[in-house]
Design an enzyme around this catalytic site. Structure first.
Site, PDB file in Angstrom:
ATOM      1  N   SER A 291       0.696  -1.233  -0.077  1.00  0.00           N
ATOM      2  CA  SER A 291       0.183  -0.068  -0.059  1.00  0.00           C
ATOM      3  C   SER A 291       0.914   1.463   0.055  1.00  0.00           C
ATOM      4  O   SER A 291       0.220   2.454  -0.274  1.00  0.00           O
ATOM      5  CB  SER A 291      -0.957   0.075   1.129  1.00  0.00           C
ATOM      6  OG  SER A 291      -1.767  -1.110   1.451  1.00  0.00           O
TER       7      SER A 291
ATOM      8  N   HIS B  34      -0.566  -2.103  -7.400  1.00  0.00           N
ATOM      9  CA  HIS B  34      -1.467  -1.699  -6.193  1.00  0.00           C
ATOM     10  C   HIS B  34      -2.963  -1.809  -6.555  1.00  0.00           C
ATOM     11  O   HIS B  34      -3.645  -1.030  -6.963  1.00  0.00           O
ATOM     12  CB  HIS B  34      -0.982  -0.371  -5.573  1.00  0.00           C
ATOM     13  CG  HIS B  34      -1.804  -0.007  -4.320  1.00  0.00           C
ATOM     14  ND1 HIS B  34      -2.409   1.163  -4.403  1.00  0.00           N
ATOM     15  CD2 HIS B  34      -2.206  -0.731  -3.337  1.00  0.00           C
ATOM     16  CE1 HIS B  34      -2.862   1.301  -3.014  1.00  0.00           C
ATOM     17  NE2 HIS B  34      -2.715   0.068  -2.491  1.00  0.00           N
TER      18      HIS B  34
ATOM     19  N   GLU C  89      -2.661   0.948  -9.576  1.00  0.00           N
ATOM     20  CA  GLU C  89      -1.698   1.773  -9.708  1.00  0.00           C
ATOM     21  C   GLU C  89      -0.513   0.699  -9.877  1.00  0.00           C
ATOM     22  O   GLU C  89       0.062  -0.170  -9.266  1.00  0.00           O
ATOM     23  CB  GLU C  89      -1.370   2.377  -8.272  1.00  0.00           C
ATOM     24  CG  GLU C  89      -2.260   3.515  -7.989  1.00  0.00           C
ATOM     25  CD  GLU C  89      -2.139   4.224  -6.496  1.00  0.00           C
ATOM     26  OE1 GLU C  89      -2.554   5.315  -6.532  1.00  0.00           O
ATOM     27  OE2 GLU C  89      -1.490   3.727  -5.627  1.00  0.00           O
TER      28      GLU C  89
ATOM     29  N   ASN D 262      -3.298   6.506  -1.836  1.00  0.00           N
ATOM     30  CA  ASN D 262      -3.085   6.440  -0.209  1.00  0.00           C
ATOM     31  C   ASN D 262      -2.462   7.257   0.441  1.00  0.00           C
ATOM     32  O   ASN D 262      -2.790   7.842   1.617  1.00  0.00           O
ATOM     33  CB  ASN D 262      -2.457   4.949   0.148  1.00  0.00           C
ATOM     34  CG  ASN D 262      -3.490   3.839  -0.076  1.00  0.00           C
ATOM     35  OD1 ASN D 262      -4.395   3.826  -0.106  1.00  0.00           O
ATOM     36  ND2 ASN D 262      -2.895   2.633   0.012  1.00  0.00           N
TER      37      ASN D 262
HETATM   38  N1  NAD Z   1      -6.645  -4.243   2.753  1.00  0.00           N
HETATM   39  C1  NAD Z   1      -6.493  -3.243   1.835  1.00  0.00           C
HETATM   40  O1  NAD Z   1      -7.651  -2.593   1.675  1.00  0.00           O
HETATM   41  C2  NAD Z   1      -5.310  -3.137   1.069  1.00  0.00           C
HETATM   42  C3  NAD Z   1      -5.591  -2.450  -0.279  1.00  0.00           C
HETATM   43  C4  NAD Z   1      -4.333  -2.323  -1.223  1.00  0.00           C
HETATM   44  C5  NAD Z   1      -3.258  -2.929  -0.802  1.00  0.00           C
HETATM   45  N2  NAD Z   1      -3.307  -3.602   0.590  1.00  0.00           N
HETATM   46  C6  NAD Z   1      -1.776  -4.408   0.729  1.00  0.00           C
HETATM   47  O2  NAD Z   1      -2.199  -5.723   0.612  1.00  0.00           O
HETATM   48  C7  NAD Z   1      -1.181  -6.478   1.251  1.00  0.00           C
HETATM   49  C8  NAD Z   1      -1.887  -7.480   2.060  1.00  0.00           C
HETATM   50  O3  NAD Z   1      -3.057  -6.831   2.749  1.00  0.00           O
HETATM   51  P1  NAD Z   1      -4.623  -7.505   3.090  1.00  0.00           P
HETATM   52  O4  NAD Z   1      -5.356  -6.553   3.555  1.00  0.00           O
HETATM   53  O5  NAD Z   1      -4.786  -8.294   2.161  1.00  0.00           O
HETATM   54  O6  NAD Z   1      -3.841  -8.413   4.521  1.00  0.00           O
HETATM   55  P2  NAD Z   1      -4.532  -9.561   5.315  1.00  0.00           P
HETATM   56  O7  NAD Z   1      -4.150  -9.447   6.760  1.00  0.00           O
HETATM   57  O8  NAD Z   1      -6.051  -9.689   4.976  1.00  0.00           O
HETATM   58  O9  NAD Z   1      -3.858 -10.741   4.527  1.00  0.00           O
HETATM   59  C9  NAD Z   1      -2.561 -11.045   4.375  1.00  0.00           C
HETATM   60  C10 NAD Z   1      -2.323 -12.551   4.152  1.00  0.00           C
HETATM   61  O10 NAD Z   1      -0.980 -12.830   4.130  1.00  0.00           O
HETATM   62  C11 NAD Z   1      -0.582 -14.073   4.788  1.00  0.00           C
HETATM   63  N3  NAD Z   1       0.610 -14.004   4.677  1.00  0.00           N
HETATM   64  C12 NAD Z   1       1.613 -13.655   5.688  1.00  0.00           C
HETATM   65  N4  NAD Z   1       2.919 -14.061   5.356  1.00  0.00           N
HETATM   66  C13 NAD Z   1       2.866 -14.965   4.177  1.00  0.00           C
HETATM   67  C14 NAD Z   1       3.668 -15.536   3.554  1.00  0.00           C
HETATM   68  N5  NAD Z   1       5.020 -15.589   3.850  1.00  0.00           N
HETATM   69  N6  NAD Z   1       3.178 -16.442   2.380  1.00  0.00           N
HETATM   70  C15 NAD Z   1       1.907 -16.244   2.125  1.00  0.00           C
HETATM   71  N7  NAD Z   1       1.031 -15.654   2.674  1.00  0.00           N
HETATM   72  C16 NAD Z   1       1.404 -14.858   3.869  1.00  0.00           C
HETATM   73  C17 NAD Z   1      -1.489 -13.804   6.111  1.00  0.00           C
HETATM   74  O11 NAD Z   1      -1.504 -15.134   6.539  1.00  0.00           O
HETATM   75  C18 NAD Z   1      -2.815 -13.403   5.506  1.00  0.00           C
HETATM   76  O12 NAD Z   1      -3.918 -14.250   5.220  1.00  0.00           O
HETATM   77  C19 NAD Z   1      -0.650  -5.293   2.156  1.00  0.00           C
HETATM   78  O13 NAD Z   1       0.692  -5.156   1.797  1.00  0.00           O
HETATM   79  C20 NAD Z   1      -1.484  -4.462   2.276  1.00  0.00           C
HETATM   80  O14 NAD Z   1      -0.828  -3.133   2.581  1.00  0.00           O
HETATM   81  C21 NAD Z   1      -4.230  -3.785   1.238  1.00  0.00           C
END
Ligand code: NAD
Length: 375
Positions: free
Chosen positions: A212, A233, A245, A283
């Protein structure tokens, strides 16, 4: 009127976009099949090749977008289908999505729906299953609403494989064109994961991070292929939001950027180009707004409901900032604010205390059942 439709791929883009619900052609396959293109050609388009389509009839009546899609689909185009050009030099046929959480599940869904084989990976079997069942629920909803057919749902599921076993995962990586990483927003964890991926993946594999706000160049420094590391992104929910993005790190090659832009279009999304900077475009503006809403809430200036109503009705936002924070994940919001704060060194990005407190208490929003609201 937006222009004249020339290629099946464009039908795909439009059916994946705003036209989808209006005309109920939910997928490339469906739309192209209805347009009279034979199914083997359709599959090639889905796999990333662009074919030129000759359109029968009066050129003046050729598919003018806006009025055009139904005309196109109903009048049956005669597609003189022939290879036109290969996207980005290689075809993205197989994608690994790392992390089956909020974002990973959505990204896996849209990619599989575009006809690309997807391996969905997480750190435990139950998390992989959870991701797959979220995908299935979304597909069921889409079928119920008439947005996709039951066959399309079945086809999407066929394109998806959940993998937890390390050996099987290492094998799957061998012919993977693209890894999209959507794991926890922590630089140290991401770097460890990328170092390992770099050792296990073939030279051709592109690494795209869904971070993010973190530095793409720093993530890339954990690998020996920084020219093939890029920011990709997606927005939440990834299967609904149109924008992606595309962020170039210091060493990302133009070929990688081209390939990723083509991939984004192939899955029916709209890319914008961003040079690396904390928080990219969206963001950097959006999350400080959420942070400010949290401060207004903390100071008891207004209730969560009234803050959200104010922004929905006063600023015409489709969702209030605190409901959005719950959807994004309070932990993700905090991680983004911390990145902006440390990277810019500007107090205007200081994370709100209430956000810190909620993360420490495990109130992470929708994913834990409690955030600014109860779920
Ligand atoms: N939530 C949002 O709205 C959003 C939007 C855009 C980008 N992001 C980005 O996307 C990424 C994930 O965010 P999210 O909201 O999906 O988080 P989340 O917590 O819902 O999911 C993350 C997942 O990754 C898994 N994980 C952790 N280490 C791992 C590994 N080594 N191998 C495989 N899986 C692994 C976790 O167990 C979890 O299930 C982050 O970088 C976040 O900043 C989030």
């Amino acid at each position: 009127m937006l222009g004249v439709l020339e290629y099946p791929l464009e039908i795909f883009r439009f059916t994946q976009g705003g036209f989808r619900s209006r005309f109920r052609y939910s997928s490339t396959l469906e739309a192209l099949e209805k347009s009279g293109i034979n199914s083997s050609a359709v599959e090639e388009v889905v796999g990333g090749m662009v074919y030129k389509a000759g359109v029968k009839g009066n050129p003046a009546r050729q598919i003018q977008l806006g009025a055009g899609i139904p005309v196109l689909l109903q009048q049956s185009i005669n597609c003189a289908v022939r290879p036109y050009r290969r996207l980005g030099g290689i075809n993205v046929k197989k994608v690994v999505v790392l992390g089956a959480g909020t974002m990973g599940a959505g990204i896996a869904l849209v990619t599989a729906q575009a006809g690309i084989k997807v391996i969905l990976r997480d750190v435990s079997e139950s998390l992989v299953q959870k991701g797959l069942s979220i995908i299935e629920k979304n597909l069921n909803k889409a079928v119920e609403k008439g947005k996709i057919t039951a066959e399309k749902k079945a086809e999407t599921i066929r394109n998806l494989i959940g993998v937890y076993d390390s050996e099987q995962f290492a094998e799957e990586l061998q012919d993977t064109d693209l890894v999209i990483e959507a794991i926890v927003e922590k630089m140290s964890v991401k770097k460890t994961v990328y170092k390992e991926l770099d050792m296990k993946c073939p030279e051709k594999t592109i690494f795209a991070t869904n971070t993010s706000a973190l530095s793409i160049s720093e993530i890339a420094s954990a690998t020996n292929r920084s020219q093939k590391v890029i920011g990709l992104h997606f927005f939440n929910p990834a299967n609904v939001m149109q924008l992606v993005e595309v962020i170039a790190g210091a060493s990302t090659s133009p070929e990688t950027i081209d390939l990723i832009n083509d991939f984004v279009k192939t899955i029916g999304k709209v890319p914008v180009q961003v040079k690396e900077a904390p928080g990219f475009i969206v963001n950097r503006m959006l999350v400080p707004m959420i942070n400010e809403a949290a401060c207004i809430y903390m100071e008891e200036v207004a209730s969560a409901e009234d803050i959200d109503t104010a922004m929905r009705l006063g600023a015409n936002h489709p969702i209030g900032p605190l409901a959005l924070a719950d959807m994004i994940g309070i932990d993700v919001c905090l991680a983004i604010m911390e990145t902006l704060y440390t990277e810019f060194g500007d107090p205007k990005y200081r994370p709100c205390q209430v956000i810190k407190k909620m993360v420490r208490s495990g109130f992470l929003g929708r994913k834990t059942g409690k955030g600014f609201y109860q779920y």
